[in-house]
Design an enzyme around this catalytic site. Structure first.
Site, mmCIF file in Angstrom:
data_model
loop_
_atom_site.group_PDB
_atom_site.id
_atom_site.type_symbol
_atom_site.label_atom_id
_atom_site.label_comp_id
_atom_site.label_asym_id
_atom_site.label_seq_id
_atom_site.Cartn_x
_atom_site.Cartn_y
_atom_site.Cartn_z
ATOM 1 N N HIS A 125 -1.903 -0.858 4.531
ATOM 2 C CA HIS A 125 -2.425 -0.089 5.671
ATOM 3 C C HIS A 125 -3.917 -0.325 5.849
ATOM 4 O O HIS A 125 -4.747 0.511 5.505
ATOM 5 C CB HIS A 125 -2.113 1.396 5.494
ATOM 6 C CG HIS A 125 -0.661 1.715 5.613
ATOM 7 N ND1 HIS A 125 0.145 1.915 4.508
ATOM 8 C CD2 HIS A 125 0.143 1.840 6.702
ATOM 9 C CE1 HIS A 125 1.391 2.161 4.921
ATOM 10 N NE2 HIS A 125 1.420 2.117 6.232
ATOM 11 N N PHE B 49 -7.045 -2.960 8.253
ATOM 12 C CA PHE B 49 -7.365 -3.379 9.618
ATOM 13 C C PHE B 49 -6.449 -4.511 10.099
ATOM 14 O O PHE B 49 -6.111 -4.578 11.282
ATOM 15 C CB PHE B 49 -8.834 -3.801 9.721
ATOM 16 C CG PHE B 49 -9.210 -4.282 11.102
ATOM 17 C CD1 PHE B 49 -9.271 -3.395 12.170
ATOM 18 C CD2 PHE B 49 -9.481 -5.620 11.339
ATOM 19 C CE1 PHE B 49 -9.598 -3.836 13.453
ATOM 20 C CE2 PHE B 49 -9.814 -6.070 12.613
ATOM 21 C CZ PHE B 49 -9.872 -5.176 13.672
ATOM 22 N N HIS C 20 -3.324 -4.846 9.453
ATOM 23 C CA HIS C 20 -2.095 -4.184 9.920
ATOM 24 C C HIS C 20 -2.322 -3.585 11.309
ATOM 25 O O HIS C 20 -1.456 -3.700 12.185
ATOM 26 C CB HIS C 20 -1.678 -3.092 8.935
ATOM 27 C CG HIS C 20 -0.593 -2.186 9.443
ATOM 28 N ND1 HIS C 20 0.699 -2.612 9.689
ATOM 29 C CD2 HIS C 20 -0.620 -0.869 9.776
ATOM 30 C CE1 HIS C 20 1.427 -1.605 10.139
ATOM 31 N NE2 HIS C 20 0.648 -0.527 10.201
ATOM 32 N N HIS D 145 -3.568 3.848 15.265
ATOM 33 C CA HIS D 145 -2.425 4.576 14.699
ATOM 34 C C HIS D 145 -2.492 4.822 13.190
ATOM 35 O O HIS D 145 -1.810 5.711 12.673
ATOM 36 C CB HIS D 145 -1.110 3.851 15.040
ATOM 37 C CG HIS D 145 -0.783 2.734 14.106
ATOM 38 N ND1 HIS D 145 -1.408 1.509 14.147
ATOM 39 C CD2 HIS D 145 0.096 2.670 13.070
ATOM 40 C CE1 HIS D 145 -0.917 0.733 13.200
ATOM 41 N NE2 HIS D 145 -0.011 1.406 12.528
ATOM 42 N N ASP D 146 -3.298 4.062 12.432
ATOM 43 C CA ASP D 146 -3.375 4.277 10.972
ATOM 44 C C ASP D 146 -4.821 4.445 10.496
ATOM 45 O O ASP D 146 -5.136 4.141 9.333
ATOM 46 C CB ASP D 146 -2.712 3.111 10.215
ATOM 47 C CG ASP D 146 -1.240 3.359 9.929
ATOM 48 O OD1 ASP D 146 -0.837 4.532 9.860
ATOM 49 O OD2 ASP D 146 -0.481 2.374 9.790
ATOM 50 N N TYR E 96 3.162 0.576 -2.511
ATOM 51 C CA TYR E 96 4.193 1.484 -3.030
ATOM 52 C C TYR E 96 4.043 1.665 -4.542
ATOM 53 O O TYR E 96 4.128 2.782 -5.064
ATOM 54 C CB TYR E 96 5.589 0.928 -2.730
ATOM 55 C CG TYR E 96 6.090 1.164 -1.323
ATOM 56 C CD1 TYR E 96 5.377 1.935 -0.403
ATOM 57 C CD2 TYR E 96 7.306 0.616 -0.910
ATOM 58 C CE1 TYR E 96 5.856 2.146 0.869
ATOM 59 C CE2 TYR E 96 7.789 0.825 0.374
ATOM 60 C CZ TYR E 96 7.058 1.586 1.263
ATOM 61 O OH TYR E 96 7.540 1.798 2.528
ATOM 62 N N GLN F 239 14.212 -4.748 1.455
ATOM 63 C CA GLN F 239 14.262 -5.145 2.864
ATOM 64 C C GLN F 239 15.640 -5.030 3.516
ATOM 65 O O GLN F 239 15.725 -4.731 4.710
ATOM 66 C CB GLN F 239 13.753 -6.586 3.015
ATOM 67 C CG GLN F 239 12.261 -6.737 2.721
ATOM 68 C CD GLN F 239 11.400 -5.864 3.610
ATOM 69 O OE1 GLN F 239 11.028 -4.755 3.237
ATOM 70 N NE2 GLN F 239 11.110 -6.342 4.800
#
Length: 476
Positions: free
Chosen positions: A210, A212, A214, A250-251, A382, A411
């Site tokens: 998360h 820039f 992205h 958005h993030d 994660y 995935q």
């Protein structure tokens, strides 16, 4: 060490034990000199940097400021003390897992530290750094001349987002706003647009996923969907502005730990937003704090009512990116898609929510060599979270546990049960996305299923080997 004359300025650098002499024109500003050092060392332009002479005293790169060893020594001494005390506070925050009570204690300690330093030194160099205002002025953001090849590629979902440096991505974002007619139609000051984008860049953290890049990835996918689906023929320009701006924002300031962590760890964000989409609410808040700065307000020409519409629309879309709401939003869209009405505001808002969701999780739409590195980045983030959760005794999601998850298992389910159903639903409205977006998803699903079969077969071989070794040991 530095020295000045009327025509030029000389700075001697100790590089790996070798003294390097660097000559600058007297017209070079300290900012120019600092940026040159940052570029040479491959550091971000906003890196704090000090020049020291052989005695360890700080040297100014500003020719107008005389060398003052005594003042430099005091500043260095103060800086060391502040650095050490802040490092202790940061360690406490890290050990306490950002718990609200401990944060309050740290805040009080930091406040006392600031007051103490201010009383000992009248200079305001310790004043809180405000990331919400651009830390670089526009001249330090070089405008790349995009080639026609790049301009054309930007409009396609297959665009390779890994090839570009930060300033090049900023130029690409700037181009999108101009190309869509948003700058012209809404009378956006081009310099304000640059400053806003710089500020956006500075307010994304350096997380594995998360970050820039992205943000750029999601916005470029939104731009490509606008072009591919001819959305400017269906939506108003205000809708297009909202779609693009929500994608950019958005993030913002994502901390690298998801909503479940925020809620379970009872962080400040979770408490502030009552466990309701704490991250997404925070992204919205940071976005509009940036817009509140006059130098970064690309909406300054809008009247209050128009701004209210933009604000509400942007907030709605950013909040829609909370995956906890995925089922609710997609079900609502499925009910509307077969009789979709572009004149119905509720229908249009629902479609915009689905579009930003598609873009936010669209990495597997891209070619394998572009998509796969994002899986590594996401798993790294994660695993950082699950390691912290284990150390703090918090619940750990299996899909984030490094001992349980693999790339294929991470995935396959996501592509089969989240991505493909959502993109196939959007395809009912825009059949043109099948070849460019849906087919790559199906191919990605098939590839990961093949990889899983290989992994399973190898695991079975290992299991049999282990069993044979155990049986052989028992016979002996």
């Amino acid at each position: 060490m530095g020295s000045a004359s009327s025509s030029y300025r000389v700075i001697y650098l100790d590089v790996d034990g070798r003294i390097q002499k660097v000559v600058f024109s007297r017209f070079c500003s300290p900012c120019d000199i600092k940026e040159l050092f940052c570029s040479a060392l491959g550091l971000p332009r906003n890196t704090n940097m000090s020049l020291l002479d052989s005695s360890g005293a700080m040297v100014s790169i500003d020719p107008t400021m005389p060398h003052n060893s005594e003042r430099a020594f005091k500043i260095n001494e103060l800086k060391t003390e502040v650095t050490n005390r802040l490092a202790m506070l940061e360690k406490r925050v890290e050990l306490e897992g950002m718990k609200v009570v401990e944060i309050e204690k740290c805040r009080n300690d930091i406040k006392k530290l600031r007051e103490e330093m201010a009383s000992r030194n009248n200079s305001n160099f310790l004043e809180e750094s405000k990331k919400l205002t651009p830390r670089r002025d526009v001249p330090s953001y070089p405008k790349y001349m995009l080639s026609q090849q790049t301009i054309d590629a930007l409009k396609r979902p297959a665009f390779d987002v890994w090839l570009w440096e930060a300033n090049e991505m900023l130029s690409c974002l700037e181009h999108m706003y101009h190309d869509l007619g948003l700058v012209k139609d809404f009378n956006i000051n081009p310099i304000t647009l640059k400053r806003w984008l710089l500020c956006i860049h500075d307010n994304y953290r350096n997380n594995p996923f998360h970050n820039f890049r992205h943000c750029f990835c999601v916005t470029q996918m939104m731009y490509s969907m606008i072009c591919l689906c001819s959305l400017q023929e269906k939506f108003t320009q205000v809708d297009i502005l909202i779609l693009m701006t929500a994608a950019v924002c958005h993030d913002l300031d994502h901390p690298g730990f998801n909503n479940m962590y925020q809620i379970n760890a009872r962080t400040e964000l979770a408490v502030r937003y009552n466990d309701i989409s704490p991250l997404e609410n925070h992204h919205c808040a940071v976005a509009f704090q940036i817009f509140s700065q006059p130098d970064c307000n690309i909406f300054s020409t809008f009247d209050p009512e128009a701004f209210k519409q933009i604000r509400q629309g942007t907030i709605t879309l950013i909040l829609a990116t909370d995956m906890a709401r995925h089922g609710e939003i997609l079900d609502s869209f499925k009910q509307k898609v077969d009789a979709f009405d572009y004149s119905d505001e509720e229908h249009v808002t629902c479609l915009k929510m689905v579009l930003i969701k598609c873009c936010d999780i669209s990495n597997e739409v891209r070619p394998m060599e572009v998509a796969e590195p994002w899986v590594d980045c996401l798993l790294e983030e994660y695993f950082m979270q699950s390691d912290r959760e284990k150390s703090e005794g918090l619940p750990v999601a299996p899909f984030m546990d490094r001992e349980k998850v693999t790339k294929p298992t991470a995935q396959i389910g996501f592509i089969k049960f989240v991505l493909i159903p959502m993109f196939e639903t959007v395809m009912k409205l825009f059949p043109q996305i099948e070849e460019a977006m849906v087919q790559p998803l199906r191919e990605s699903r098939d590839r990961y299923e093949e990889l899983k079969q290989i992994d399973d077969a190898m695991n079975e071989v290992q299991k049999k080997k282990s069993e044979n070794l155990t049986m052989g040991g028992k016979k002996k």
